[in-house]
Design an enzyme around this catalytic site. Structure first.
Site, PDB file in Angstrom:
ATOM      1  N   SER A  46       0.826  -1.200   0.000  1.00 49.13           N
ATOM      2  CA  SER A  46       0.000   0.000   0.000  1.00 49.13           C
ATOM      3  C   SER A  46       0.866   1.257   0.000  1.00 49.13           C
ATOM      4  O   SER A  46       1.681   1.451  -0.895  1.00 49.13           O
ATOM      5  CB  SER A  46      -0.970  -0.054   1.178  1.00 49.13           C
ATOM      6  OG  SER A  46      -2.029   0.861   1.009  1.00 49.13           O
ATOM      7  N   ASP A 106      -5.801  -3.603  -2.300  1.00 51.90           N
ATOM      8  CA  ASP A 106      -4.744  -3.280  -1.349  1.00 51.90           C
ATOM      9  C   ASP A 106      -4.082  -4.528  -0.764  1.00 51.90           C
ATOM     10  O   ASP A 106      -4.761  -5.445  -0.293  1.00 51.90           O
ATOM     11  CB  ASP A 106      -5.347  -2.438  -0.218  1.00 51.90           C
ATOM     12  CG  ASP A 106      -4.309  -1.713   0.613  1.00 51.90           C
ATOM     13  OD1 ASP A 106      -3.499  -2.403   1.264  1.00 51.90           O
ATOM     14  OD2 ASP A 106      -4.312  -0.478   0.608  1.00 51.90           O
TER      15      ASP A 106
END
Length: 302
Positions: free
Chosen positions: A51, A165
Site C-alpha cells: 500500500s 490493497d
C-alpha cells in the site's frame, strides 16, 4: 549527490533489506525513517512494500523520493480534495486517475526491473484468495494495485483480475524483500496501537471539511442503498467504520507476521498518529518517522 549515493559503497555490515507496511497517510513516516537510516550510513539494498509502503518504496527505488517528499509537503487540504476524483462505484468512491496523472507529471513511470534497487509491491486478488507479489512491469501499475483499499479506491484491473490493497493479506511483507548477502531486515510497522500516543491537533478548515463530508456522505448513501442497509441505529459513519475495521485487521495480521518472522529492527508508528487520508500532516509524519527510528535503535542491539 544524494545521501543514498554517498552511502551506497559502505561496508556490507551496513546493508539492510527494508520492509514498509501499509497504513495510509501514516506511511509518510516511512520517509523520515529512510532519511535517518541514510544519515546513519545504512545502505538499503532492497525494498518490499504494501500500500503506502509500495508508494514510498517505489519512489525510493527509482531515486525520486526527494521529489515526492517535496510534492507532499506542498499539499494543502484543498489540493488533497481536488486530487480525489469521486465516482459512484460501490467498490470505491475514488477513481484514482487524477492522482496518478499528477504524480506522473513529476515522476515518470519506469519498469520495476529497471529500478535502481530490487523492489516488490504487494496486492491482493480477493476473488482468487491470493497474495500478488509484483516485481516487474510498470511501477505505477504496481502502486495502483497495492493501494486500492476496498470501498475507498476502486480496484486495479490486471489480466481480468481485480487487484486490491495488499494490506488485506500481507500488510507487513517481511517475507518478501530480496536478501542476497544476509542483509539485516528493518521493518516499519504503521499499525501499532498505542492508546497513550497523543497526536498533534490542528484546527480544521471548516469549509473544506464540509465539502469533503458532503462527498463522503453522498457516497455512503449510495453504497448503503446498494447494500440495502439502514442508518437508523448507526452510531458511526460507514467510512469511519470501514477505516477502523481495515486498520484493526492490518494490526492483527502484522502482529502475527512479525511474531512468525521477526525482523532485526522494527520501527513502530502509532496507528492513531493520523487518519488514512491525512496527507496534509506529512511534515509531522516525517518527523515522527525520524523520532521512532531513533527510539527503536535505542531499544535494540542492531
Amino acid at each position: 549527490m544524494t545521501l543514498r549515493s554517498l552511502h551506497q559503497k559502505k561496508d556490507n555490515s551496513k546493508d539492510i533489506a527494508l520492509v514498509l507496511s501499509s497504513g495510509g497517510a501514516r506511511g509518510v513516516a516511512h520517509i523520515g525513517v529512510i532519511e535517518e537510516l541514510e544519515k546513519l550510513g545504512y545502505n538499503i539494498t532492497s525494498i518490499a512494500g504494501t500500500s503506502i509502503g509500495s508508494v514510498i518504496g517505489a519512489f525510493y527505488a527509482c531515486n525520486k523520493l526527494d521529489i515526492y517528499k517535496e510534492w507532499l509537503l506542498n499539499l494543502s487540504k484543498k489540493d488533497i480534495l481536488l486530487l480525489m476524483d469521486f465516482t459512484f462505484d460501490s467498490r470505491g468512491f475514488i477513481n484514482g486517475r487524477r492522482l496518478f496523472r499528477e504524480l506522473k507529471k513529476i515522476i515518470p513511470d519506469r519498469n520495476i526491473e529497471d529500478l535502481d534497487i530490487p523492489f516488490s509491491a504487494i496486492a491482493t486478488d480477493i476473488m482468487n484468495r491470493k497474495e500478488i507479489v509484483i516485481d516487474s512491469g510498470s511501477m505505477y501499475d504496481a502502486i495502483r494495485a497495492s493501494i486500492a483499499i476496498p470501498g475507498m479506491l476502486t480496484p486495479h484491473i490486471k489480466g481480468g483480475a481485480e487487484l486490491y490493497d495488499g494490506g488485506l493479506i500481507n500488510p507487513m511483507p517481511i517475507n518478501r524483500p530480496l536478501r542476497r548477502n544476509g542483509e539485516k531486515v528493518v521493518a516499519v510497522d504503521l499499525n501499532t496501537w498505542n492508546p497513550d500516543y497523543k497526536p498533534k491537533k490542528k484546527e480544521p478548515n471548516g469549509r473544506l471539511h464540509s465539502r469533503l463530508d458532503g462527498f463522503v456522505k453522498m457516497w455512503e448513501n449510495f453504497a448503503e442503498n446498494k447494500l440495502r442497509r439502514k442508518r437508523s441505529n448507526q452510531k458511526i459513519g460507514m467510512l469511519r467504520l470501514m477505516s477502523e475495521m481495515f486498520d484493526l485487521m492490518q494490526e492483527q495480521i502484522s502482529y502475527y507476521h512479525i511474531k512468525e518472522t521477526p525482523p532485526d529492527l522494527i520501527v513502530k508508528i502509532p496507528r492513531n498518529a493520523c487518519s488514512t487520508l491525512d496527507f496534509h500532516k506529512s511534515a509531522d509524519m516525517i518527523q515522527l518517522g525520524r523520532e521512532k527510528l531513533h527510539e527503536s535503535l535505542e531499544d535494540t542491539i542492531f
